[in-house]
Design an enzyme around this catalytic site. Structure first.
Site: not given
Ligand code: AHR
Length: 512
Positions: A176, A300
């Protein structure tokens, strides 16, 4: 709604091989995931092997998880890998800046993570620190893990107990980077990506698969500008990236365990919109990389509910119901149906955090409904996805989340939730069909119609619940679990399968 819904399967129309990596997972140093979800230490009264919980290993092993991403997440861009090697008693205590300023003892580091991956039979995937690290630090980590030679770093690994290289193939260059990884713009990140990537060398025949930071959900501009910068800014550096990893959380509607039927439909509509994320980002990537040499990853994904009462906000602990299981099933069916466009997907997160597979508390460990979806969908891994046409009714346009869903599609169309969504794949002449009845109250008879082949008999397994809020607890750990297999006879190239409301089904059998 009509109580008969139909999926038409075309076994002779292959899409692509379903990459096993689509069924990946993610474990961050966050809340109660690593400590005590995985690591309790060798002196714990909780049964463990060299510090790693035995119950968690026993629960995860049968899932054959293909890949596990670690150590973050946001945590990764503040993590310095040297803190986590060498004698544990001498490792520094740090602060977990992103997650509640929690103490980070570094007892679970590179060697412990590799031991955990080996114990559960999964492939490691490391996220490198770009936000607060250096190209040398990341390059050294690659060498420490992968070199079979006699460099100082390889010798240091040996001195720390690992004679043979760890063979880590997957390396993300930051996480990110548009947010917690450094608030960068895509052009700046493209430059940093190439700089860091330059010093990540292949060692001992282990080729680095470098994963560049992709967009949050539908921020198409990040993908476009990153791909453009990588290709067209002075040098074409596209060969340096093997994958681009986007993130997509469908979020919540209501809370983890309390929601109305409208909120049920709203969340499942948002989950189904992951299709727009896959097709939209791939469409943009294709403009710069028509041969698809850079693969797409969803690094994610999953639900993100309000934190459970009594737990710290920074720990992202949430319960997990049959609704979360449906989110997982819908997402997997999307991935399978777009097997030509997506290479890897890692749900957030493994234990005790967000949409987890397991919940652990003291010496107890339970499987969430989502765990059972991972189990149910296993036959798709490495099979050939074949065309599956859902001739089923649209039952929601997203409701309150209609605009949200629309935004997830690049062309702003195509969104919506069908009564039944599914996917199909073939391996060794065996067909596997999975489907989710997304309706909260209406059971359906699912007609699986085959074109160009027949399925005389199928073994059917279901994941269903007596209530749309059903979930497993430490007192009632088996409330939501897989049914015993049932044999169903097909007729005239058609198989009819009963699906309770809010359920998931898998039908498998030999094609004729
Ligand atoms: O999964 C939780 C958080 O969500 C992670 O650390 C980040 O990459 C995303 O914003």
């Amino acid at each position: 709604m009509d109580t008969i819904q139909r999926l038409t399967i075309l076994p002779n129309e292959p899409i692509a091989t379903v990459s096993p990596y689509l069924y990946g997972q993610f474990a961050e140093h966050l809340g109660e995931l690593v400590y005590p979800g995985i690591w309790v230490g060798p002196d714990s009264v909780i049964p463990n092997t060299n510090g790693i919980r035995n119950d968690v290993v026993a629960a995860l092993k049968p899932l054959h998880l293909p890949v596990l991403r670690w150590p973050g997440g946001c945590f990764a861009d503040g993590y310095h890998w040297r803190d986590g090697i060498g004698p544990r008693a001498q490792r520094p205590m740090r602060i977990n800046y992103w997650w509640g300023m929690a103490p980070e003892p570094n007892h679970f580091g590179t060697h412990e993570f590799i031991a955990f991956c080996r114990a559960i039979g999964t492939e490691p995937y490391f996220t490198g620190n770009v936000g607060s690290g250096s190209p040398k630090e990341l390059g050294d980590w690659v060498e420490y893990c992968n070199s079979a030679g006699n460099s100082n770093l390889a010798e240091e690994r040996r001195a720390n107990g690992a004679d043979q290289p760890f063979g880590v193939k997957f390396w993300a260059v930051g996480n990110e980077s548009w947010g917690c990884g450094g608030w960068m713009d895509p052009e700046y990140y493209a430059s940093l990506f190439s700089q860091f990537r330059t010093f990540m060398f292949d060692h001992s025949n282990i080729k680095v698969h470098a994963i560049a930071c992709g967009a949050p959900d539908c921020h198409w501009d990040w993908t476009r500008r990153f791909m453009d910068a990588l290709k067209n800014r002075f040098w074409n550096r596209q060969h340096m990236a093997q994958s681009l990893a986007a993130h997509y959380y469908c979020g919540t509607a209501g809370t983890a365990t309390e929601y109305t039927e409208a909120q049920w439909l709203e969340l499942l509509s948002k989950a189904a919109a992951i299709e727009g994320i896959v097709t939209g980002h791939r469409q943009i990537m294709d403009q710069f990389d028509p041969e698809r040499k850079i693969s797409l990853i969803i690094d994610e994904w999953g639900t993100w509910h309000p934190v459970e009462a009594g737990k710290p906000n920074s720990g992202l602990y949430q319960q997990n119901t049959i609704r979360d299981a449906c989110v997982a099933a819908l997402s997997f069916d999307v991935f399978n149906n777009h097997a030509d466009k997506i290479f890897m997907a890692n749900m957030a997160q493994l234990i005790n955090v967000l949409q987890s597979l397991l919940l652990v508390q003291e010496d107890r460990c339970i499987k969430t409904p989502t765990y059972h979806v991972w189990d149910l969908y296993q036959p798709h891994k490495g099979a050939t996805a074949v065309r599956c046409v859902a001739e089923t009714e649209m039952i929601s346009d997203g409701g309150e989340a209609k605009e949200f869903c629309r935004r997830m599609y690049l062309d702003k169309s195509g969104f919506g939730l069908r009564a039944v969504q599914g996917s199909a794949s073939v391996k060794d002449s065996r067909l596997c069909v999975t489907a989710c009845n997304t309706h909260p109250t209406q059971p359906v008879e699912l007609e699986i119609r085959l074109v160009g082949a027949a399925l005389p008999q199928a073994e059917v397994v279901r994941l269903a619940a007596d209530d749309i809020h059903a979930h497993n607890t430490f007192d009632q750990p088996e409330r939501v679990t897989l049914s015993a297999p049932e044999l169903v006879e097909g007729r005239d190239r058609t198989l009819r399968v009963l699906m309770p409301a809010a359920s998931i089904v898998r039908a498998q059998g030999a094609l004729m």
